[in-house]
Motif scaffolding. Structure first.
Motif, short mmCIF file in Angstrom:
data_model
loop_
_atom_site.label_atom_id
_atom_site.label_comp_id
_atom_site.label_asym_id
_atom_site.label_seq_id
_atom_site.Cartn_x
_atom_site.Cartn_y
_atom_site.Cartn_z
N ILE A 1 0.84 -1.20 0.00
CA ILE A 1 0.00 0.00 0.00
C ILE A 1 0.88 1.25 0.00
N ALA A 2 1.89 1.27 0.85
CA ALA A 2 2.80 2.42 0.90
C ALA A 2 3.49 2.62 -0.45
N ALA A 3 3.94 1.54 -1.06
CA ALA A 3 4.61 1.63 -2.35
C ALA A 3 3.65 2.12 -3.43
N ALA A 4 2.40 1.65 -3.39
CA ALA A 4 1.42 2.09 -4.38
C ALA A 4 1.10 3.57 -4.23
N VAL A 5 0.94 4.03 -3.01
CA VAL A 5 0.66 5.45 -2.76
C VAL A 5 1.84 6.30 -3.24
N LEU A 6 3.04 5.90 -2.86
CA LEU A 6 4.22 6.68 -3.24
C LEU A 6 4.44 6.63 -4.76
N ALA B 1 15.61 -6.20 -5.13
CA ALA B 1 16.46 -5.33 -4.29
C ALA B 1 16.44 -3.89 -4.77
N MET B 2 15.94 -3.66 -5.98
CA MET B 2 15.86 -2.30 -6.49
C MET B 2 14.77 -1.48 -5.78
N VAL B 3 13.81 -2.13 -5.16
CA VAL B 3 12.74 -1.40 -4.47
C VAL B 3 13.30 -0.57 -3.31
N PRO B 4 14.08 -1.16 -2.38
CA PRO B 4 14.63 -0.31 -1.32
C PRO B 4 15.64 0.72 -1.84
N VAL B 5 16.35 0.39 -2.89
CA VAL B 5 17.27 1.36 -3.49
C VAL B 5 16.48 2.55 -4.02
N THR B 6 15.40 2.27 -4.71
CA THR B 6 14.54 3.34 -5.24
C THR B 6 13.97 4.17 -4.09
N ALA B 7 13.55 3.50 -3.03
CA ALA B 7 12.98 4.22 -1.88
C ALA B 7 14.02 5.15 -1.25
N LEU C 1 7.15 7.55 4.23
CA LEU C 1 6.69 6.36 3.48
C LEU C 1 7.86 5.67 2.80
N ALA C 2 8.75 6.45 2.22
CA ALA C 2 9.91 5.89 1.54
C ALA C 2 10.84 5.18 2.52
N VAL C 3 11.04 5.75 3.69
CA VAL C 3 11.87 5.10 4.71
C VAL C 3 11.22 3.78 5.13
N PHE C 4 9.91 3.78 5.32
CA PHE C 4 9.18 2.55 5.66
C PHE C 4 9.40 1.48 4.60
N ILE C 5 9.31 1.86 3.34
CA ILE C 5 9.50 0.91 2.24
C ILE C 5 10.95 0.43 2.22
N ALA C 6 11.89 1.36 2.33
CA ALA C 6 13.31 0.99 2.28
C ALA C 6 13.67 0.00 3.38
N VAL C 7 13.20 0.26 4.58
CA VAL C 7 13.52 -0.63 5.71
C VAL C 7 12.74 -1.94 5.59
N GLY C 8 11.49 -1.86 5.19
CA GLY C 8 10.67 -3.06 5.11
C GLY C 8 11.01 -4.00 3.98
#
Length: 120
Positions: free
Chosen positions: A7-12, A73-79, A111-118
């Motif tokens: 959800i966080a990734a979709a919103v962002l 692994a690109m998702v947290p890098v992008t975040a 939100l981005a920090v949440f995604i990066a850590v998660g």
């Protein structure tokens, strides 16, 4: 937790895609005339479009790698890259006295920090 991360990734991603399309498609004068777009007055058209392109890439990078299972692994890098972009946005809006927009950028940063850590 996985659902909250999606959800966080979709919103962002929606925020990034909207901002990116606006910056790449809308003329500079029209962007500058909108609330929050005042920063574009001192920026070149190329710089504005480059930020827009980066935002579009961020929208893709927040969703696609994990969705298709290629280089997740690109998702947290992008975040993390989005966090850096939001720091710049917060500084820019802060210099213009747009404190409400600084807070909005802070929410996007969180939100981005949440995604990066998660997603590590």
């Amino acid at each position: 937790m996985n659902v909250a991360l999606w959800i966080a990734a979709a919103v962002l991603a929606a925020v990034a895609l909207t901002g990116g399309v606006l910056k790449t498609a809308v003329p500079k004068a029209r962007l500058a005339a909108q609330h929050g777009g005042e920063w574009t007055e001192g920026a070149s058209v190329g710089f504005i479009k480059a930020i827009g392109a980066l935002e579009i890439l961020a929208a893709v990078g927040l969703i696609a790698p994990r969705a298709v299972g290629v280089a997740p692994a690109m998702v947290p890098v992008t975040a993390v890259c989005w966090v850096l972009l939001m720091v710049g946005a917060m500084i820019t809006h802060g210099r213009l006295g747009q404190n409400k927009l600084v807070l909005v950028n802070l929410v996007y940063l969180a939100l981005a920090v949440f995604i990066a850590v998660g997603r590590v």
